[in-house]
Design an enzyme around this catalytic site. Structure first.
Site, PDB file in Angstrom:
ATOM      1  N   GLY A 156       0.853  -1.187   0.000  1.00  0.00           N
ATOM      2  CA  GLY A 156       0.000   0.000   0.000  1.00  0.00           C
ATOM      3  C   GLY A 156       0.885   1.232   0.000  1.00  0.00           C
ATOM      4  N   PHE A 157       0.311   2.367   0.412  1.00  0.00           N
ATOM      5  CA  PHE A 157       1.102   3.602   0.394  1.00  0.00           C
ATOM      6  C   PHE A 157       2.370   3.493   1.214  1.00  0.00           C
ATOM      7  CE2 PHE A 157      -1.322   6.239  -2.166  1.00  0.00           C
ATOM      8  CZ  PHE A 157      -2.676   6.163  -1.855  1.00  0.00           C
ATOM      9  N   GLU A 212     -18.484   9.894   1.740  1.00  0.00           N
ATOM     10  CA  GLU A 212     -18.324   9.827   0.281  1.00  0.00           C
ATOM     11  C   GLU A 212     -19.302   8.830  -0.339  1.00  0.00           C
ATOM     12  OE1 GLU A 212     -14.208   9.004   0.546  1.00  0.00           O
ATOM     13  OE2 GLU A 212     -13.575  11.066   0.115  1.00  0.00           O
ATOM     14  N   ASP A 250      -1.093   2.339   8.444  1.00  0.00           N
ATOM     15  CA  ASP A 250      -2.292   2.201   9.260  1.00  0.00           C
ATOM     16  C   ASP A 250      -2.096   1.352  10.512  1.00  0.00           C
ATOM     17  OD1 ASP A 250      -4.924   2.154   6.659  1.00  0.00           O
ATOM     18  OD2 ASP A 250      -3.531   3.701   7.328  1.00  0.00           O
ATOM     19  N   ALA A 263      -3.916   8.115   4.213  1.00  0.00           N
ATOM     20  CA  ALA A 263      -2.939   7.905   3.154  1.00  0.00           C
ATOM     21  C   ALA A 263      -1.682   8.736   3.380  1.00  0.00           C
ATOM     22  CB  ALA A 263      -3.558   8.252   1.799  1.00  0.00           C
TER      23      ALA A 263
END
Lengths: 462, 462
Positions: free
Chosen positions: A25-26, A187, A324, A335
């Site tokens: 991931g990031f 969202e 995370d 992020a």
């Protein structure tokens, strides 16, 4: 395994330092990037072959973006990083004393990955606060699989409503419940609202898709708490203005096949909603517990690993936890935190190899702000003291995402997709598959378990 | 069901003729389109919510196109057809005497759909010639689910090879077997070749993706038999030139976990190939058998329904079978046949309503040709007496597909995707998900059943 080590240019007598990064991931990706020109041999392990751009996962779920637009193959992203090898495997455990990671390949084979430095960037998974039984009924929004399941449920709900004879059941199919008022929940609420009122406009003959109800349940005092009270209030006003029913200080106590039960102001209420989406909590995956057991590291209430100021585990200076899964000073699982902590880990390792291994400066997160998209022409953005919302916020949101999406092609494609949706409401990626069914006719899971439902057997319209 | 009937403008005393169309593929869609301005009430039923552009399914499988680019929601395509209602349901049976279709919704509810005219356009499914046990091992290529499964297997195979210690197993993961030498098999063979040699170039550190073997097995005397001997020979030459190992007059007798067994020239040979893809045969779905039982209609060896020259079933002039499921004069199961037969059925029904119900002309298929994409810069196209291949064929192929793709936006998007692939080899839609896994950690199907595989447990590279 006798797999070839990554290519590193060094004199023959020098063995490259081995860095194992778990998670693409990031955090893991930025760690690998930061080590690009270092004389280290990096192994990046992930149970998925792709890097997921999680901030836009909700747009894949709502049918704006395809999987390919938000998920790029890790080995494609890292193709020119000649000191990195990517392996598709799931980390199962760590032998912290012998410095070996144990991983399992998709067909059950085992890999042993020795390391000199270990970067743990496995992230977190959706949490149901101990109610694992909710998971099958209410999909989360952490992975690509989740997004596709959410997409299936949203669009299928309208289809189910269209074939309903019973008005009450029809309304239940047109009722969408979102649990969790953070950015993802907000969202998604905005997306479902747009789908119901714009995308599906005039596509149905029996139902009126704009009659869909969107319910948002949040346990805290506000939505978008991390954005501060001003933006939180504006976001709530925007949502209510769209017709989203926002329930604050509300806890979900049960999720069943037909709806959910909540406790709000001491009162218990049940809502009939055939689609329940869960973004309310996160927790550490099993690997984190294995790591904690192996190292004696402490975990917070969600299982995240408590780290030193330099992101290492106490007693294990070769192991860093980033992203995370890292618990440090209450930093949120965002992020930007993942990117910076991953890059920090990479930098410290690089300095160590370059002989600059003086006591590493502690990790310091620089908060550049956050952005959440609520609805067409409306978003909330916080950057330092700056708070923007409405159309300005929306434009800033657009800019931020364009900049951060990986790859020029992705940006152009995503920009085109967004423009299309903004202009016409059309969502191009609505196709959803049967649950686990293939073309040879294996019945979809769940079919038949509602047989004999109360339906008139003759069409008496004439 | 008390669902509102589609809106049709008629004087009050006239009841619109009810047309039920089962299946939203080419045949069903073209039937609905042809009835657009007729005073009929059309109900289109499909077990999927989307219309699938099957000719490009292989490009979704190979990671060029997303699902949304080849599958559009039926109700979006038919949004302006105010006399059509689309229902997500699977047809289970027909009461041919009372003229009612029985259908099942995804959650097991039942629908009764009375008709005055019935158009059966359910298509066919992949056939394993009685060996249903092959289906789990060797996915077909008829549905969107199939394409995503094929995509997963292709790209995952390279990932599995990368983590292999055993050279023989590594080669097995790099060996791809395609069963069936029709257009789909040929197109997939070409795609895997391109993926191995261009798309994945330099992404791996252990394996050389270009070492992938592609095997194509065909039971008949040639590949692309329907294209005629000239093009068939050229296509075979092209494939062999690419390095595809073409085995003609070869029957597959077994498919197991590690490979497949074939009989060629009286000799039995086994090939180790971890990825086996099946495009070799088609057969009628269960609904066709139910329909045959209900009407006494005859079926061919694959279960397709034998129809009269006007596409009706003997004794049942209200029931027409069109598209792939129709058996008439040996017409092949191709998109063009489906489009024309569907349109014919719509026309005949329209004429009947308009009082022009004189004896319908028999259906006459006009063969405008076929096209198959083999590899970059090479395709085979047959149109009447015209045979083109090579680069010319490729350009013609491109043109045909641009014209036929539904919707301008789709064409532009697909064109952009193809250009990207042609220029760079990059496939943007490579992301594949775990088999049926969601983010909450349910283990993927199949994990662990190969535990304890022969792998060294220590990395002894240093």
């Amino acid at each position: 395994m006798h797999a070839k080590e990554p290519q590193v240019q060094l004199p023959d007598h020098i063995v490259p330092r081995r860095v194992v990064i778990i998670g693409g991931g990031f955090a893991g990706l930025f760690a690998a990037r930061t080590l690009r020109r270092s004389p280290v041999a990096v192994t990046l392990v992930d149970r998925r072959a792709h890097h997921l751009f999680q901030p836009l996962l909700y747009q894949c779920a709502s049918g704006i973006l395809s999987e390919g637009q938000i998920a790029q193959p890790l080995r494609a992203v890292l193709r020119r990083h000649h000191n990195v090898r990517c392996l598709l495997a799931e980390a199962a455990g760590v032998d912290a004393d012998n410095r070996v990671v144990l991983a399992v390949t998709p067909d059950g084979g085992t890999l042993s990955l020795p390391y000199d430095d270990l970067v743990v960037a496995v992230g977190v998974r959706q949490s149901y606060f101990g109610h694992q039984e909710f998971a099958a009924r209410a999909p989360g929004m952490k992975t690509l699989e989740d997004a596709l399941e959410v997409r299936r449920r949203i669009y299928r709900a309208f289809e189910m409503a269209e074939t309903c004879a019973d008005p009450r059941e029809q309304q239940a199919w047109l009722t969408f419940a979102l649990v969790g008022g953070g950015p993802t929940g907000v969202e998604l609420a905005g997306q479902i609202h747009e789908i119901a009122r714009r995308t599906l406009d005039r596509e149905f003959r029996t139902i009126d898709s704009s009659q869909a109800r969107v319910l948002l349940f949040e346990g805290g005092d506000s939505v978008l708490t991390a954005f501060g009270p001003t933006l939180a209030r504006r976001a709530e006003r925007t949502l209510r203005g769209l017709g989203v029913e926002v329930h604050l200080r509300t806890l979900v106590t049960d999720v069943d096949d037909e709806g959910l039960t909540v406790r709000e102001q001491g009162r218990t209420t049940r809502f009939e909603a055939r689609t329940v989406l869960w973004t309310a909590g996160v927790e550490a995956p099993p690997f984190a517990h294995a790591l904690a057991r192996a190292t004696g590291a402490a975990q917070d209430h969600a299982g995240r690993l408590l780290v030193q100021p330099d992101l290492t585990l106490p007693g294990y200076p070769q192991i860093r936890v980033v992203g995370d899964l890292m618990a440090l000073d209450g930093l949120p699982g965002m992020a930007e935190v993942a990117m910076q902590s991953g890059a920090y880990a990479g930098r410290v390792i690089r300095h160590g190899v370059e002989g600059r291994a003086e006591r590493a400066r502690p990790f310091r997160y620089r908060d550049f702000g956050s952005a959440a998209y609520i609805s067409r022409g409306r978003a909330a953005v916080r950057a330092g003291p700056v708070r923007v919302s409405g159309v300005t916020g929306w434009l800033v949101w657009l800019l931020i995402h364009i900049v951060f999406l990986t790859g020029f092609r992705s940006r152009l494609g995503a920009l085109a997709s967004w423009f299309l949706v903004f202009a016409t409401g059309a969502r191009r990626e609505r196709a959803f598959t049967g649950e686990g069914e293939r073309g040879h006719g294996a019945p979809p899971a769940g079919a038949g378990d509602r047989a004999g439902r109360d339906q008139p057997t003759a069409d008496r319209a004439h």
